[in-house]
Scaffold this active site. Structure first.
Site, PDB file in Angstrom:
ATOM      1  N   GLY A  20       0.787  -1.241   0.000  1.00 54.54           N
ATOM      2  CA  GLY A  20       0.000   0.000   0.000  1.00 54.54           C
ATOM      3  C   GLY A  20       0.815   1.284   0.000  1.00 54.54           C
ATOM      4  O   GLY A  20       0.359   2.310   0.507  1.00 54.54           O
ATOM      5  N   HIS A 117       0.624   0.697 -13.232  1.00 58.84           N
ATOM      6  CA  HIS A 117       1.415  -0.464 -13.664  1.00 58.84           C
ATOM      7  C   HIS A 117       2.879  -0.047 -13.737  1.00 58.84           C
ATOM      8  O   HIS A 117       3.185   1.025 -14.274  1.00 58.84           O
ATOM      9  CB  HIS A 117       0.910  -0.924 -15.037  1.00 58.84           C
ATOM     10  CG  HIS A 117       1.641  -2.105 -15.579  1.00 58.84           C
ATOM     11  ND1 HIS A 117       1.490  -3.366 -15.057  1.00 58.84           N
ATOM     12  CD2 HIS A 117       2.565  -2.211 -16.568  1.00 58.84           C
ATOM     13  CE1 HIS A 117       2.278  -4.202 -15.715  1.00 58.84           C
ATOM     14  NE2 HIS A 117       2.940  -3.530 -16.634  1.00 58.84           N
TER      15      HIS A 117
HETATM   16  C1  GRF Z   1       3.226  -1.205  -7.663  1.00 59.56           C
HETATM   17  O1  GRF Z   1       4.460  -1.451  -8.267  1.00 59.56           O
HETATM   18  C2  GRF Z   1       2.147  -1.056  -8.688  1.00 59.56           C
HETATM   19  O2  GRF Z   1       2.609  -0.498  -9.886  1.00 59.56           O
HETATM   20  C3  GRF Z   1       1.716  -2.478  -8.924  1.00 59.56           C
HETATM   21  O3  GRF Z   1       1.801  -3.092  -7.656  1.00 59.56           O
HETATM   22  C4  GRF Z   1       2.718  -2.383  -6.838  1.00 59.56           C
HETATM   23  C5  GRF Z   1       1.952  -1.968  -5.621  1.00 59.56           C
HETATM   24  O4  GRF Z   1       2.746  -1.398  -4.633  1.00 59.56           O
HETATM   25  N1  GRF Z   1       0.398  -2.496  -9.529  1.00 59.56           N
HETATM   26  P1  GRF Z   1       2.064  -0.793  -3.337  1.00 59.56           P
HETATM   27  O5  GRF Z   1       1.164  -1.849  -2.726  1.00 59.56           O
HETATM   28  O6  GRF Z   1       1.327   0.449  -3.718  1.00 59.56           O
HETATM   29  O7  GRF Z   1       3.239  -0.497  -2.435  1.00 59.56           O
END
Ligand code: GRF
Length: 227
Positions: A20, A117
């Site tokens: 998160g 992404h």
């Molecule tokens: C990020 O790298 C995002 O691009 C991908 O999943 C990861 C999530 O990270 N969809 P977080 O949970 O926001 O730290």
């Protein structure tokens, strides 16, 4: 003329599955007054997602909906949509949410679901894309915020950030470089939506009132000259 949503804070529903940090970046941007929004609910499909803790610390309502308890993707999505609607959510923000959405959610929130992404789409859709970028030997990688459609990582692109990739990079070092930029572009994408400035036209997202810079920055890697 004031953009249509600008007067009111945008009501967000954030879906997570993990740490998160993007959720935290959105919470912080709201706290700094850079994003006129209110997170109405954070939903995780995993009870152990650390993002739930972040939400609780910020005083945001949380909910765990375990996808394994539903017979189909559609049934899970029906529950998600019901909870998001009940929370009065206007924009659904996927922030490290590791489930594909079905037409049930897409129809419930048309052009109102964003995802982030960690690659420069349309290059490297899917999973483990930072490793794929290092292995491929690309000189630039980055991140993309887009509107979610039926295809995987295939929707209209709102904002991207590019970062260089160096020969000595590992999956971890590149992921960290990309993640730092994710935290900057996600709040910006949501702010543009909140200001009513995003208009989806086929594959393209038009941004109302945005001027192209006269002298746009150009990134070259490796640089043309070395100091
Ligand atoms: C990020 O790298 C995002 O691009 C991908 O999943 C990861 C999530 O990270 N969809 P977080 O949970 O926001 O730290």
């Amino acid at each position: 003329m004031a953009p249509e949503h600008s007067a009111n804070p945008l009501k967000l529903g954030v879906l997570i599955s993990g740490s998160g940090t993007n959720l935290q970046a959105i919470i912080d941007a709201i706290g700094r007054g850079e994003l006129a929004a209110e997170i109405r609910i954070v939903i995780s499909n995993r009870a152990d997602a650390y993002g739930l803790e972040r939400a609780r610390k910020a005083g945001i309502r949380t909910l765990v909906i375990d996808h394994r308890k539903f017979p189909s993707r559609q049934d899970f999505d029906r529950r998600l949509a019901a909870e998001l609607r009940a929370a009065d959510v206007e924009l659904v923000v996927l922030a490290g949410f590791m489930r594909l959405l079905s037409s049930v959610m897409l129809q419930a929130f048309p052009n109102r679901i964003m995802n982030i992404h960690p690659a420069l789409l349309p290059s490297f859709p899917g999973l483990h894309v930072q490793k794929a970028a290092v292995d491929y030997g690309v000189r630039f990688a980055g991140c993309t915020v887009f509107f979610v459609t039926e295809g995987v990582d295939d929707g209209p692109i709102i904002i991207q950030a590019a970062v260089p990739v160096y020969p000595q990079d590992s999956e971890e070092t590149l992921s960290a470089r990309i993640l730092a930029q994710e935290h900057r572009i996600y709040p910006r994408a949501i702010a543009l939506f909140q200001q009513g400035r995003l208009e989806v036209s086929g594959r393209r997202v038009l941004i109302k009132g945005l001027q192209a810079p006269r002298d746009p920055p150009v990134l070259i890697n490796p640089p043309l000259t070395e100091s």
